[in-house]
Design a protein around this motif. Structure first.
Motif, PDB file in Angstrom:
ATOM      1  N   VAL A 198     -12.423  25.389  -9.190  1.00  0.00           N
ATOM      2  CA  VAL A 198     -12.053  25.607 -10.595  1.00  0.00           C
ATOM      3  C   VAL A 198     -10.569  25.986 -10.580  1.00  0.00           C
ATOM      4  O   VAL A 198      -9.977  26.128  -9.510  1.00  0.00           O
ATOM      5  CB  VAL A 198     -12.862  26.742 -11.266  1.00  0.00           C
ATOM      6  CG1 VAL A 198     -14.314  26.368 -11.416  1.00  0.00           C
ATOM      7  CG2 VAL A 198     -12.740  28.043 -10.499  1.00  0.00           C
ATOM      8  N   SER A 199     -10.009  26.177 -11.761  1.00  0.00           N
ATOM      9  CA  SER A 199      -8.592  26.521 -11.824  1.00  0.00           C
ATOM     10  C   SER A 199      -8.315  27.834 -11.108  1.00  0.00           C
ATOM     11  O   SER A 199      -9.058  28.803 -11.274  1.00  0.00           O
ATOM     12  CB  SER A 199      -8.188  26.641 -13.287  1.00  0.00           C
ATOM     13  OG  SER A 199      -7.089  27.489 -13.409  1.00  0.00           O
ATOM     14  N   PRO A 200      -7.260  27.899 -10.295  1.00  0.00           N
ATOM     15  CA  PRO A 200      -6.940  29.155  -9.603  1.00  0.00           C
ATOM     16  C   PRO A 200      -6.610  30.276 -10.582  1.00  0.00           C
ATOM     17  O   PRO A 200      -6.663  31.457 -10.232  1.00  0.00           O
ATOM     18  CB  PRO A 200      -5.733  28.804  -8.738  1.00  0.00           C
ATOM     19  CG  PRO A 200      -5.362  27.418  -9.041  1.00  0.00           C
ATOM     20  CD  PRO A 200      -6.355  26.815  -9.943  1.00  0.00           C
ATOM     21  N   GLN A 201      -6.324  29.921 -11.803  1.00  0.00           N
ATOM     22  CA  GLN A 201      -6.014  30.908 -12.830  1.00  0.00           C
ATOM     23  C   GLN A 201      -7.227  31.790 -13.131  1.00  0.00           C
ATOM     24  O   GLN A 201      -7.084  32.936 -13.561  1.00  0.00           O
ATOM     25  CB  GLN A 201      -5.545  30.166 -14.088  1.00  0.00           C
ATOM     26  CG  GLN A 201      -4.817  31.011 -15.099  1.00  0.00           C
ATOM     27  CD  GLN A 201      -3.648  31.759 -14.488  1.00  0.00           C
ATOM     28  OE1 GLN A 201      -2.972  31.246 -13.599  1.00  0.00           O
ATOM     29  NE2 GLN A 201      -3.415  32.981 -14.936  1.00  0.00           N
ATOM     30  N   MET A 202      -8.438  31.256 -12.914  1.00  0.00           N
ATOM     31  CA  MET A 202      -9.674  32.016 -13.165  1.00  0.00           C
ATOM     32  C   MET A 202      -9.643  33.365 -12.442  1.00  0.00           C
ATOM     33  O   MET A 202      -9.983  34.390 -13.018  1.00  0.00           O
ATOM     34  CB  MET A 202     -10.882  31.230 -12.646  1.00  0.00           C
ATOM     35  CG  MET A 202     -11.164  29.980 -13.400  1.00  0.00           C
ATOM     36  SD  MET A 202     -11.697  30.343 -15.041  1.00  0.00           S
ATOM     37  CE  MET A 202     -12.607  28.873 -15.430  1.00  0.00           C
ATOM     38  N   ALA A 203      -9.233  33.338 -11.183  1.00  0.00           N
ATOM     39  CA  ALA A 203      -9.221  34.564 -10.385  1.00  0.00           C
ATOM     40  C   ALA A 203      -8.299  35.604 -11.014  1.00  0.00           C
ATOM     41  O   ALA A 203      -8.653  36.781 -11.102  1.00  0.00           O
ATOM     42  CB  ALA A 203      -8.800  34.252  -8.960  1.00  0.00           C
ATOM     43  N   ASN A 204      -7.151  35.174 -11.496  1.00  0.00           N
ATOM     44  CA  ASN A 204      -6.218  36.115 -12.121  1.00  0.00           C
ATOM     45  C   ASN A 204      -6.798  36.716 -13.392  1.00  0.00           C
ATOM     46  O   ASN A 204      -6.602  37.890 -13.687  1.00  0.00           O
ATOM     47  CB  ASN A 204      -4.898  35.417 -12.441  1.00  0.00           C
ATOM     48  CG  ASN A 204      -4.207  34.917 -11.187  1.00  0.00           C
ATOM     49  OD1 ASN A 204      -4.435  35.457 -10.106  1.00  0.00           O
ATOM     50  ND2 ASN A 204      -3.423  33.879 -11.321  1.00  0.00           N
ATOM     51  N   ARG A 205      -7.512  35.891 -14.138  1.00  0.00           N
ATOM     52  CA  ARG A 205      -8.119  36.398 -15.378  1.00  0.00           C
ATOM     53  C   ARG A 205      -9.182  37.445 -15.066  1.00  0.00           C
ATOM     54  O   ARG A 205      -9.316  38.450 -15.766  1.00  0.00           O
ATOM     55  CB  ARG A 205      -8.715  35.243 -16.175  1.00  0.00           C
ATOM     56  CG  ARG A 205      -7.640  34.393 -16.843  1.00  0.00           C
ATOM     57  CD  ARG A 205      -8.172  33.057 -17.275  1.00  0.00           C
ATOM     58  NE  ARG A 205      -9.138  33.130 -18.361  1.00  0.00           N
ATOM     59  CZ  ARG A 205      -9.783  32.069 -18.828  1.00  0.00           C
ATOM     60  NH1 ARG A 205      -9.581  30.874 -18.308  1.00  0.00           N
ATOM     61  NH2 ARG A 205     -10.659  32.195 -19.801  1.00  0.00           N
ATOM     62  N   ILE A 206      -9.940  37.215 -13.986  1.00  0.00           N
ATOM     63  CA  ILE A 206     -10.955  38.201 -13.579  1.00  0.00           C
ATOM     64  C   ILE A 206     -10.272  39.521 -13.216  1.00  0.00           C
ATOM     65  O   ILE A 206     -10.690  40.596 -13.656  1.00  0.00           O
ATOM     66  CB  ILE A 206     -11.748  37.691 -12.353  1.00  0.00           C
ATOM     67  CG1 ILE A 206     -12.528  36.436 -12.700  1.00  0.00           C
ATOM     68  CG2 ILE A 206     -12.688  38.760 -11.836  1.00  0.00           C
ATOM     69  CD1 ILE A 206     -13.196  35.790 -11.509  1.00  0.00           C
ATOM     70  N   VAL A 207      -9.215  39.423 -12.429  1.00  0.00           N
ATOM     71  CA  VAL A 207      -8.527  40.614 -11.954  1.00  0.00           C
ATOM     72  C   VAL A 207      -8.039  41.461 -13.122  1.00  0.00           C
ATOM     73  O   VAL A 207      -8.265  42.671 -13.179  1.00  0.00           O
ATOM     74  CB  VAL A 207      -7.341  40.222 -11.041  1.00  0.00           C
ATOM     75  CG1 VAL A 207      -6.513  41.437 -10.684  1.00  0.00           C
ATOM     76  CG2 VAL A 207      -7.850  39.545  -9.788  1.00  0.00           C
ATOM     77  N   ASP A 208      -7.410  40.817 -14.092  1.00  0.00           N
ATOM     78  CA  ASP A 208      -6.863  41.564 -15.227  1.00  0.00           C
ATOM     79  C   ASP A 208      -7.932  42.349 -15.978  1.00  0.00           C
ATOM     80  O   ASP A 208      -7.754  43.521 -16.291  1.00  0.00           O
ATOM     81  CB  ASP A 208      -6.162  40.608 -16.194  1.00  0.00           C
ATOM     82  CG  ASP A 208      -4.827  40.142 -15.642  1.00  0.00           C
ATOM     83  OD1 ASP A 208      -4.338  40.812 -14.707  1.00  0.00           O
ATOM     84  OD2 ASP A 208      -4.299  39.128 -16.124  1.00  0.00           O
ATOM     85  N   SER A 209      -9.067  41.686 -16.242  1.00  0.00           N
ATOM     86  CA  SER A 209     -10.090  42.357 -17.039  1.00  0.00           C
ATOM     87  C   SER A 209     -10.747  43.489 -16.250  1.00  0.00           C
ATOM     88  O   SER A 209     -11.077  44.531 -16.814  1.00  0.00           O
ATOM     89  CB  SER A 209     -11.127  41.350 -17.517  1.00  0.00           C
ATOM     90  OG  SER A 209     -11.727  40.733 -16.417  1.00  0.00           O
ATOM     91  N   ALA A 210     -10.948  43.296 -14.946  1.00  0.00           N
ATOM     92  CA  ALA A 210     -11.571  44.360 -14.139  1.00  0.00           C
ATOM     93  C   ALA A 210     -10.639  45.564 -14.062  1.00  0.00           C
ATOM     94  O   ALA A 210     -11.067  46.716 -14.169  1.00  0.00           O
ATOM     95  CB  ALA A 210     -11.886  43.847 -12.746  1.00  0.00           C
ATOM     96  N   ARG A 211      -9.366  45.293 -13.910  1.00  0.00           N
ATOM     97  CA  ARG A 211      -8.393  46.391 -13.823  1.00  0.00           C
ATOM     98  C   ARG A 211      -8.361  47.210 -15.101  1.00  0.00           C
ATOM     99  O   ARG A 211      -8.210  48.427 -15.070  1.00  0.00           O
ATOM    100  CB  ARG A 211      -6.987  45.824 -13.587  1.00  0.00           C
ATOM    101  CG  ARG A 211      -6.736  45.368 -12.194  1.00  0.00           C
ATOM    102  CD  ARG A 211      -5.267  45.082 -12.050  1.00  0.00           C
ATOM    103  NE  ARG A 211      -4.535  46.310 -11.871  1.00  0.00           N
ATOM    104  CZ  ARG A 211      -3.965  46.667 -10.732  1.00  0.00           C
ATOM    105  NH1 ARG A 211      -4.018  45.880  -9.706  1.00  0.00           N
ATOM    106  NH2 ARG A 211      -3.327  47.798 -10.641  1.00  0.00           N
ATOM    107  N   SER A 212      -8.515  46.535 -16.235  1.00  0.00           N
ATOM    108  CA  SER A 212      -8.393  47.243 -17.513  1.00  0.00           C
ATOM    109  C   SER A 212      -9.416  48.362 -17.605  1.00  0.00           C
ATOM    110  O   SER A 212      -9.176  49.386 -18.237  1.00  0.00           O
ATOM    111  CB  SER A 212      -8.555  46.262 -18.667  1.00  0.00           C
ATOM    112  OG  SER A 212      -9.883  45.819 -18.734  1.00  0.00           O
ATOM    113  N   ILE A 213     -10.583  48.179 -16.995  1.00  0.00           N
ATOM    114  CA  ILE A 213     -11.611  49.233 -17.041  1.00  0.00           C
ATOM    115  C   ILE A 213     -11.375  50.275 -15.957  1.00  0.00           C
ATOM    116  O   ILE A 213     -11.434  51.474 -16.184  1.00  0.00           O
ATOM    117  CB  ILE A 213     -13.005  48.600 -16.890  1.00  0.00           C
ATOM    118  CG1 ILE A 213     -13.327  47.847 -18.172  1.00  0.00           C
ATOM    119  CG2 ILE A 213     -14.054  49.664 -16.588  1.00  0.00           C
ATOM    120  CD1 ILE A 213     -14.738  47.430 -18.321  1.00  0.00           C
ATOM    121  N   LEU A 214     -11.077  49.822 -14.755  1.00  0.00           N
ATOM    122  CA  LEU A 214     -11.009  50.748 -13.621  1.00  0.00           C
ATOM    123  C   LEU A 214      -9.745  51.597 -13.639  1.00  0.00           C
ATOM    124  O   LEU A 214      -9.724  52.683 -13.058  1.00  0.00           O
ATOM    125  CB  LEU A 214     -11.108  49.970 -12.307  1.00  0.00           C
ATOM    126  CG  LEU A 214     -12.430  49.223 -12.128  1.00  0.00           C
ATOM    127  CD1 LEU A 214     -12.369  48.326 -10.915  1.00  0.00           C
ATOM    128  CD2 LEU A 214     -13.578  50.198 -11.994  1.00  0.00           C
TER     129      LEU A 214
END
Lengths: 372, 94
Positions: A198-214
């Motif tokens: 899938v697009s490598p951008q997917m991983a970056n999107r996951i990282v951003d949202s997880a960080r926002s909570i943690l």
């Protein structure tokens, strides 16, 4: 009865029974495997698991009846050595690897296993998770050295698979007893966000949202993005996240989440996946303890097989799988744990109740290990 | 002090019994007879209770408890001291 070994009904906890049978040398018979199912008998992944056990042992006798509803297993010697196994894609490599991790230190030769199949799926602990949590746990029990490693050379998502994992583990004569009663405070959070086909951008999107909570809890967060390409990316597309919280005392708590396999279920946005996974990690922190919930049974097994000394471990709430594992340990090794509930102090905010597990090891020694 | 101890004993569920004791009861639950229909066919009951557990999915993953809502401030606060950024006990020091 004693000469017949132990008898169980049903295919649940299949791995536990075969693993404990192999370690204790007791024969085991499993009856009524899905006997009332429309499709009775052992599934392909279970057959594949039996073949894997056959590869790492010498002289194992296995009898299965015609419909596959009755299995008789007489364990042989754990031999180890270099093996290669094509894991069935119905279950991920984690299903097989969990068992190998339990058996590997007790083999005659150091194990070097190349496992092929699905590296990440929704049912089993993924290879990333085991790599991050089981390996440090093994080190605490004195199983370490150069040879201890889990390496993901190729990633393969469900349903196609095509991943490749190399697991190497040294052998030990005895297992060290442990005293793990203080989990310590979490000092950092690490993780891997992976995406294949899938697009490598997917991983970056996951990282951003997880960080926002943690980020509300701790600033020291680093989530690696791992995008595998070409031949290393397996046969199916997908993405996922593994999060690890590390404490000052070297306890690793983990959480993970994977996208639905291609063509099954609804598609999930990477943002949602990241957020959900972060919440699962918070839940895991709430449960707490010195051992991650996925590795409870591994820790308890090593405690049971340790030298004849007292081992103590603080765990979070016991998972149903672990409870059943405790019962099986009693059946095979006649060892019962002392189980005490530890309530946290009122003014401390450290999550839910914990359980202190205490036992005296069985004094198990690996007699097949050659002396050098 | 003895009274406090006794009260604590009662309050804390005996986990040891839960883990090791219940096995006996479950075995007693067995012995469910199949009903016969017309003396020839047997009704195969849908799998339930113990059966379902016996043939369940062999998986070590511990499903998270859905009752905790991690959007709520209270839940977030309940684990705050698990992190180095939280409060430290008097006798320990960073």
């Amino acid at each position: 009865m004693a000469s017949q070994g132990l008898t169980y009904d049903g295919c649940n906890f299949f791995r536990q029974r075969l693993i404990l049978s192999t370690l204790s040398g007791k024969r085991v018979k499993i009856r009524h495997v899905r006997s009332k199912d429309d499709n009775p008998g052992l599934r392909d992944f279970e057959a594949s698991f039996i073949r894997l056990l056959d590869k790492v042992t010498n002289g194992t006798r296995i009898e299965i009846n015609q419909t596959g509803t009755v299995l008789f297993y007489q364990p042989g010697l754990l031999f180890g050595g270099t093996i290669e196994h094509e894991c069935n894609v119905q279950r991920s490599v984690g299903y097989y690897l969990e068992a190998l991790i339990m058996l590997a230190p007790f083999m005659k030769n150091p194990l070097r296993a190349l496992l092929k199949g699905v590296t990440n799926d929704q049912k089993d602990p993924s290879v990333d998770l085991l790599k991050a949590t089981a390996i440090p746990l093994m080190k605490k029990f004195g199983i370490d050295g150069d040879g201890l490693e889990i390496k993901i050379t190729k990633r393969g998502m469900a349903p196609g698979g095509g991943g490749e994992v190399l697991f190497t583990c040294p052998v030990r004569r005895t297992i060290r007893p442990v005293q793990m009663t203080e989990p310590g405070k979490i000092k950092r959070i690490r993780g891997t966000a992976y995406s294949v086909r899938v697009s490598p951008q997917m991983a970056n999107r996951i990282v951003d949202s997880a960080r926002s909570i943690l980020n509300q809890f701790i600033p020291d967060i680093y989530i690696y993005t791992d995008h595998m390409k070409g031949a290393n990316s397996g046969k199916s597309p997908g993405f996922g996240l593994t999060l690890i919280a590390e404490t000052l005392n070297g306890t690793f708590l983990s959480a993970e989440m994977v996208s639905n396999p291609q063509g099954q279920g609804e598609t999930i946005l990477p943002e949602d996946l990241g957020r959900k996974c972060a919440k699962i990690l918070l839940e895991e922190v709430y449960r707490g303890g010195c051992v991650d919930s996925a590795n409870q049974s591994l820790a308890l097994l090593y405690m049971t097989l340790g030298q004849q000394d007292v081992s103590k471990t603080l765990l979070g709430p016991l998972s149903p799988y672990t409870i059943e594992f405790l019962r099986h340990i009693r059946d095979f090794f006649q060892i019962m744990f002392k189980i005490e509930v530890k309530k946290p102090n009122e003014e401390e905010m450290k999550g839910g109740n914990k359980v202190l597990m205490t036992c005296v090891g069985a004094g198990y020694t690996n007699i097949s290990k050659t002396l050098k | 002090a003895a009274e406090v101890f006794l009260r604590q004993q009662r309050a804390a569920p005996n986990l040891r019994k839960l883990v090791y004791g219940t096995v006996v009861e479950e075995e007693e639950e067995e012995g469910e007879e199949d009903e016969e229909v017309g003396g020839l066919f047997r009704v195969s009951r849908p799998e339930k209770g113990k059966r379902r557990r016996a043939d369940g999915l062999d998986c070590s993953r511990f499903e998270p408890d859905d009752s905790h809502d991690w959007e709520q401030e209270e839940m977030l606060a309940s684990i705050r001291d698990c992190f180095v950024t939280g409060k430290w006990e008097g006798n320990t020091d960073a």
